[in-house]
Scaffold this motif. Structure first.
Motif, PDB file in Angstrom:
ATOM      1  N   VAL A   1       0.839  -1.202   0.000  1.00  0.00           N
ATOM      2  CA  VAL A   1       0.000   0.000   0.000  1.00  0.00           C
ATOM      3  C   VAL A   1       0.874   1.251   0.000  1.00  0.00           C
ATOM      4  CG1 VAL A   1      -1.641   1.357   1.346  1.00  0.00           C
ATOM      5  CG2 VAL A   1      -1.951  -1.115   1.121  1.00  0.00           C
ATOM      6  N   PHE A   2       1.928   1.248   0.808  1.00  0.00           N
ATOM      7  CA  PHE A   2       2.842   2.392   0.874  1.00  0.00           C
ATOM      8  C   PHE A   2       3.475   2.647  -0.494  1.00  0.00           C
ATOM      9  CE2 PHE A   2       7.023   4.302   1.639  1.00  0.00           C
ATOM     10  CZ  PHE A   2       6.679   5.376   2.453  1.00  0.00           C
ATOM     11  N   GLN A   3       3.846   1.574  -1.181  1.00  0.00           N
ATOM     12  CA  GLN A   3       4.455   1.711  -2.509  1.00  0.00           C
ATOM     13  C   GLN A   3       3.477   2.319  -3.507  1.00  0.00           C
ATOM     14  OE1 GLN A   3       5.425  -2.009  -4.537  1.00  0.00           O
ATOM     15  NE2 GLN A   3       7.286  -1.103  -5.354  1.00  0.00           N
ATOM     16  N   ILE A   4       2.210   1.914  -3.436  1.00  0.00           N
ATOM     17  CA  ILE A   4       1.195   2.449  -4.344  1.00  0.00           C
ATOM     18  C   ILE A   4       0.981   3.939  -4.093  1.00  0.00           C
ATOM     19  CG2 ILE A   4      -1.263   2.394  -4.912  1.00  0.00           C
ATOM     20  CD1 ILE A   4      -1.163  -0.649  -4.371  1.00  0.00           C
ATOM     21  N   LEU A   5       0.808   4.301  -2.813  1.00  0.00           N
ATOM     22  CA  LEU A   5       0.497   5.692  -2.476  1.00  0.00           C
ATOM     23  C   LEU A   5       1.669   6.634  -2.720  1.00  0.00           C
ATOM     24  CD1 LEU A   5      -1.581   5.303   0.806  1.00  0.00           C
ATOM     25  CD2 LEU A   5      -2.401   5.659  -1.524  1.00  0.00           C
ATOM     26  N   ASN A   6       2.872   6.110  -2.793  1.00  0.00           N
ATOM     27  CA  ASN A   6       4.041   6.947  -3.028  1.00  0.00           C
ATOM     28  C   ASN A   6       4.448   6.989  -4.501  1.00  0.00           C
ATOM     29  OD1 ASN A   6       5.481   8.081  -0.407  1.00  0.00           O
ATOM     30  ND2 ASN A   6       4.546   6.124   0.110  1.00  0.00           N
ATOM     31  N   SER A   7       3.583   6.470  -5.364  1.00  0.00           N
ATOM     32  CA  SER A   7       3.847   6.558  -6.799  1.00  0.00           C
ATOM     33  C   SER A   7       3.366   7.910  -7.328  1.00  0.00           C
ATOM     34  CB  SER A   7       3.134   5.424  -7.545  1.00  0.00           C
ATOM     35  OG  SER A   7       1.736   5.577  -7.446  1.00  0.00           O
ATOM     36  N   LYS A   8       3.801   8.251  -8.524  1.00  0.00           N
ATOM     37  CA  LYS A   8       3.429   9.533  -9.132  1.00  0.00           C
ATOM     38  C   LYS A   8       1.924   9.648  -9.316  1.00  0.00           C
ATOM     39  CE  LYS A   8       4.370  12.576 -13.066  1.00  0.00           C
ATOM     40  NZ  LYS A   8       4.540  13.752 -12.203  1.00  0.00           N
ATOM     41  N   LEU A   9       1.250   8.524  -9.508  1.00  0.00           N
ATOM     42  CA  LEU A   9      -0.195   8.529  -9.731  1.00  0.00           C
ATOM     43  C   LEU A   9      -0.939   9.252  -8.617  1.00  0.00           C
ATOM     44  CD1 LEU A   9      -2.616   7.427 -11.449  1.00  0.00           C
ATOM     45  CD2 LEU A   9      -2.590   5.428  -9.928  1.00  0.00           C
ATOM     46  N   PHE A  10      -0.453   9.168  -7.372  1.00  0.00           N
ATOM     47  CA  PHE A  10      -1.181   9.701  -6.223  1.00  0.00           C
ATOM     48  C   PHE A  10      -0.673  11.074  -5.757  1.00  0.00           C
ATOM     49  CE2 PHE A  10      -2.592   5.385  -6.188  1.00  0.00           C
ATOM     50  CZ  PHE A  10      -3.829   5.394  -5.570  1.00  0.00           C
ATOM     51  N   GLU A  11       0.129  11.731  -6.572  1.00  0.00           N
ATOM     52  CA  GLU A  11       0.662  13.040  -6.174  1.00  0.00           C
ATOM     53  C   GLU A  11      -0.449  14.065  -5.949  1.00  0.00           C
ATOM     54  OE1 GLU A  11       3.574  14.263  -9.006  1.00  0.00           O
ATOM     55  OE2 GLU A  11       5.155  12.970  -8.179  1.00  0.00           O
ATOM     56  N   LYS A  12      -1.427  14.133  -6.844  1.00  0.00           N
ATOM     57  CA  LYS A  12      -2.517  15.100  -6.686  1.00  0.00           C
ATOM     58  C   LYS A  12      -3.415  14.745  -5.511  1.00  0.00           C
ATOM     59  CE  LYS A  12      -2.765  16.621 -11.516  1.00  0.00           C
ATOM     60  NZ  LYS A  12      -3.632  16.759 -12.725  1.00  0.00           N
ATOM     61  N   VAL A  13      -3.576  13.451  -5.246  1.00  0.00           N
ATOM     62  CA  VAL A  13      -4.418  13.013  -4.131  1.00  0.00           C
ATOM     63  C   VAL A  13      -3.896  13.558  -2.810  1.00  0.00           C
ATOM     64  CG1 VAL A  13      -5.024  10.986  -2.726  1.00  0.00           C
ATOM     65  CG2 VAL A  13      -5.358  10.940  -5.210  1.00  0.00           C
ATOM     66  N   LYS A  14      -2.586  13.555  -2.639  1.00  0.00           N
ATOM     67  CA  LYS A  14      -1.994  14.005  -1.370  1.00  0.00           C
ATOM     68  C   LYS A  14      -2.242  15.487  -1.117  1.00  0.00           C
ATOM     69  CE  LYS A  14       1.566  10.444  -1.455  1.00  0.00           C
ATOM     70  NZ  LYS A  14       3.004  10.127  -1.641  1.00  0.00           N
ATOM     71  N   GLU A  15      -2.518  16.247  -2.181  1.00  0.00           N
ATOM     72  CA  GLU A  15      -2.823  17.673  -2.015  1.00  0.00           C
ATOM     73  C   GLU A  15      -4.243  17.874  -1.475  1.00  0.00           C
ATOM     74  OE1 GLU A  15      -2.176  19.527  -5.767  1.00  0.00           O
ATOM     75  OE2 GLU A  15      -0.070  18.886  -5.928  1.00  0.00           O
ATOM     76  N   VAL A  16      -5.202  17.086  -1.962  1.00  0.00           N
ATOM     77  CA  VAL A  16      -6.600  17.273  -1.542  1.00  0.00           C
ATOM     78  C   VAL A  16      -6.992  16.366  -0.380  1.00  0.00           C
ATOM     79  CG1 VAL A  16      -7.339  18.046  -3.822  1.00  0.00           C
ATOM     80  CG2 VAL A  16      -7.424  15.615  -3.267  1.00  0.00           C
ATOM     81  N   CYS A  17      -6.209  15.301  -0.169  1.00  0.00           N
ATOM     82  CA  CYS A  17      -6.508  14.349   0.910  1.00  0.00           C
ATOM     83  C   CYS A  17      -5.197  13.959   1.595  1.00  0.00           C
ATOM     84  CB  CYS A  17      -7.216  13.122   0.343  1.00  0.00           C
ATOM     85  SG  CYS A  17      -7.812  11.958   1.571  1.00  0.00           S
ATOM     86  N   PRO A  18      -4.642  14.860   2.416  1.00  0.00           N
ATOM     87  CA  PRO A  18      -3.340  14.608   3.043  1.00  0.00           C
ATOM     88  C   PRO A  18      -3.302  13.361   3.924  1.00  0.00           C
ATOM     89  CG  PRO A  18      -4.025  16.899   3.309  1.00  0.00           C
ATOM     90  CD  PRO A  18      -5.209  16.158   2.802  1.00  0.00           C
ATOM     91  N   ASN A  19      -4.451  12.977   4.479  1.00  0.00           N
ATOM     92  CA  ASN A  19      -4.501  11.811   5.371  1.00  0.00           C
ATOM     93  C   ASN A  19      -4.933  10.550   4.629  1.00  0.00           C
ATOM     94  OD1 ASN A  19      -7.090  12.739   4.927  1.00  0.00           O
ATOM     95  ND2 ASN A  19      -7.838  12.068   6.939  1.00  0.00           N
ATOM     96  N   VAL A  20      -4.577  10.454   3.353  1.00  0.00           N
ATOM     97  CA  VAL A  20      -5.006   9.331   2.524  1.00  0.00           C
ATOM     98  C   VAL A  20      -4.549   7.992   3.103  1.00  0.00           C
ATOM     99  CG1 VAL A  20      -2.979   9.561   1.015  1.00  0.00           C
ATOM    100  CG2 VAL A  20      -5.035   8.397   0.177  1.00  0.00           C
TER     101      VAL A  20
END
Length: 513
Positions: A56-75
């Motif tokens: 899960v950590f590997q998925i969330l730290n991929s480029k795909l989720f860069e925008k998600v971390k801006e709108v949902c910091p506690n993803v």
């Protein structure tokens, strides 16, 4: 305000296949448009020494989720990874985790499947049929469940030319197939597989059709919908163009052609390449989830997610655009120069396949042996040709899918939802999409630096020169051997030389100036 985005707010969502290509894009879109959702449960197994949390950590730290971390910091806090193995009874989920899933889940997106065309029937049945049956049993015990969305494939009935939004029965009942897998040994299963799949090309399409029958037969009182996407490709718009992370579909062919391994393929240039961007499939999936839960249709609706009806693109056009992009943005360390016969040969003989593909691989392996390295190119080429042969069924045919339900759903959406959850492929510019696709393969799959393009272009020019020199030398050698053995060839040669050295109507040589 988007009604669909608001609907998923506060929801507990279960996604199977969340670590796969489509599953990742589905999670990303949910978090980005509905950051106030409660939790996403994902079924994950350990893989390559990684724990579920590490995956899960590997998925969330991929480029795909860069925008998600801006709108949902506690993803990270909103993903609940649950260990599961779809090959086991009850998915080997612990009692505590199972209880949480049964009591809390509101929406299920069933994306998990094996998409390998050459999978043994036993394994394909387990993942595409039995696992679907077990998940439906779980769903029937979820008091808060609002919708169950099953992801199938537009090719589940590829033995038909025209495919309607209905479930077509298979000759043998799914339950009988599931039961037989329990006691038949592998040798017998392999023997009866061709008879069972009939006029379908592989176990994948056959078991996906069986999976749809299971959904129909065991849906009970559940609100269920089935989505049938065609060939799923890189992202069109979201979260950015060209993202892709697997070798399935066109991606593997693009790499093989760009690296010079694939020189030709038996394809029908005018056949429709029914490619659909993964973000388009995800947008339709989320819209279907909303509609199924809110409007509760009386029967199971099927939605075709295809491009051929609305905005067709043929394989010939796609191949030329891929090759044009290679000229602008070549891949690094190509084995050979990409060839224009990539998709334009209607029929390529087995003999030419052997010459154009295997011969250079054998020569390269001979070079590797001479330099003391392990030969690998022939094995790689054989694997590639097996893959290409499995794809030939799909690149030589066109299908027609009815899209009444998909069009109906589009008309039900508000203008804001049509914008945020856009699945209207009529707006897709194919030339632009294919160029972004090739760039995405280079950046996200091959991890190649765009700064290396000048060097790659220089390497491509060297390969082109070598290619021309090799072909010229081969032609001269062949012609010399032909002259030595054929009187007709010698007569043709002397005829050409006569017109080259003597002016028209004269037997005197041309004067030297």
């Amino acid at each position: 305000m988007s009604m669909i985005a608001a609907f998923y707010g506060g929801k507990s969502i279960l996604i199977t296949g969340a670590t796969g290509f489509m599953g990742k894009v589905l999670m990303e879109k949910l978090f980005r448009t509905s950051p106030d959702l409660k939790v996403i449960y994902i079924l994950v197994r350990t893989k390559a020494g990684q724990t579920t949390q590490q995956r899960v950590f590997q998925i969330l730290n991929s480029k795909l989720f860069e925008k998600v971390k801006e709108v949902c910091p506690n993803v990270h806090e909103k993903i609940r990874a649950i260990y599961a193995d779809l090959n086991q009874n009850d998915f080997a989920i612990s009692k505590e985790d199972m209880q949480e899933l049964l009591s809390c889940t509101n929406i299920i997106f069933h994306c998990a499947a094996t998409v390998r065309f050459d999978d043994p029937l036993r394994h394909a049945v387990q993942l595409n049929v039995t696992a679907t049956q077990q998940l439906l049993l779980m769903a029937s015990q979820m008091p808060k469940l609002e919708a169950f969305i099953h992801i199938s494939t537009a090719f589940s009935n590829c033995n038909l030319k025209h495919i309607d939004e209905v479930i077509y029965p298979c000759p043998v009942e799914p339950k009988k197939i599931i039961d037989s897998m329990e006691w038949l040994d592998d040798a017998i299963i392999d023997e009866i597989t061709p008879k069972l799949i009939g006029d379908r090309p592989n176990t994948y399409t056959y078991t996906k059709a069986l999976g749809e029958m299971v959904v129909q037969q065991e849906s009970g009182n559940l609100n269920i919908a089935i989505i049938r996407p065609s060939i799923v490709g890189a992202t069109w718009q979201e979260p950015f163009p060209g993202w892709v992370d697997n070798l399935n579909g066109p991606s593997g062919l693009i790499i093989a052609a760009g690296k010079g391994f694939l020189r030709s393929i038996r394809a029908t240039p005018m056949a429709v390449a029914d490619l659909i961007p993964v973000d388009t499939v995800v947008n339709l999936t989320l819209a279907v989830g909303w509609y199924t839960a809110v409007h509760r249709p009386k029967s199971t609706l099927i939605y075709h997610c295809t491009s051929g009806n609305f905005n067709p693109c043929n394989w010939g056009k796609m191949g030329f655009q891929v090759l044009a992009t290679f000229e602008k943005v070549p891949f690094e360390r190509a084995f050979r120069r990409p060839n224009a016969d990539f998709t334009t040969n209607t029929i390529t003989s087995q003999y030419w396949n052997a010459v154009s593909h295997r011969a250079p691989a054998i020569i390269y392996d001979f070079y590797l042996r001479l330099t003391g390295r392990k030969p690998r190119m022939t094995k790689l080429m054989n694997r590639l040709l097996r893959t290409v042969s499995m794809l030939e069924y799909f690149v030589n045919r066109s299908w027609e899918w009815s899209t009444y339900n998909t069009e109906m759903l589009m008309s039900e959406l508000s203008p804001e939802d049509q914008r945020v959850f856009n699945f209207d492929v009529r707006q897709l510019n194919w030339l632009e999409y294919i160029e972004n696709y090739v760039l995405g393969v280079k950046k996200y799959l091959l991890k190649e630096d765009m700064a290396g393009i000048p060097e790659a272009k220089q390497h491509l020019r060297r390969l082109r020169n070598i290619h021309y020199l090799f072909n010229t030398a081969l032609f001269l050698i062949a012609w010399r051997l032909l002259i030595a053995r054929s009187q007709m060839a010698r007569n043709v040669w002397f005829f050409i030389m006569r017109f080259d050295f003597f002016p028209s109507g004269s037997l005197q040589p041309r004067s030297k100036v």
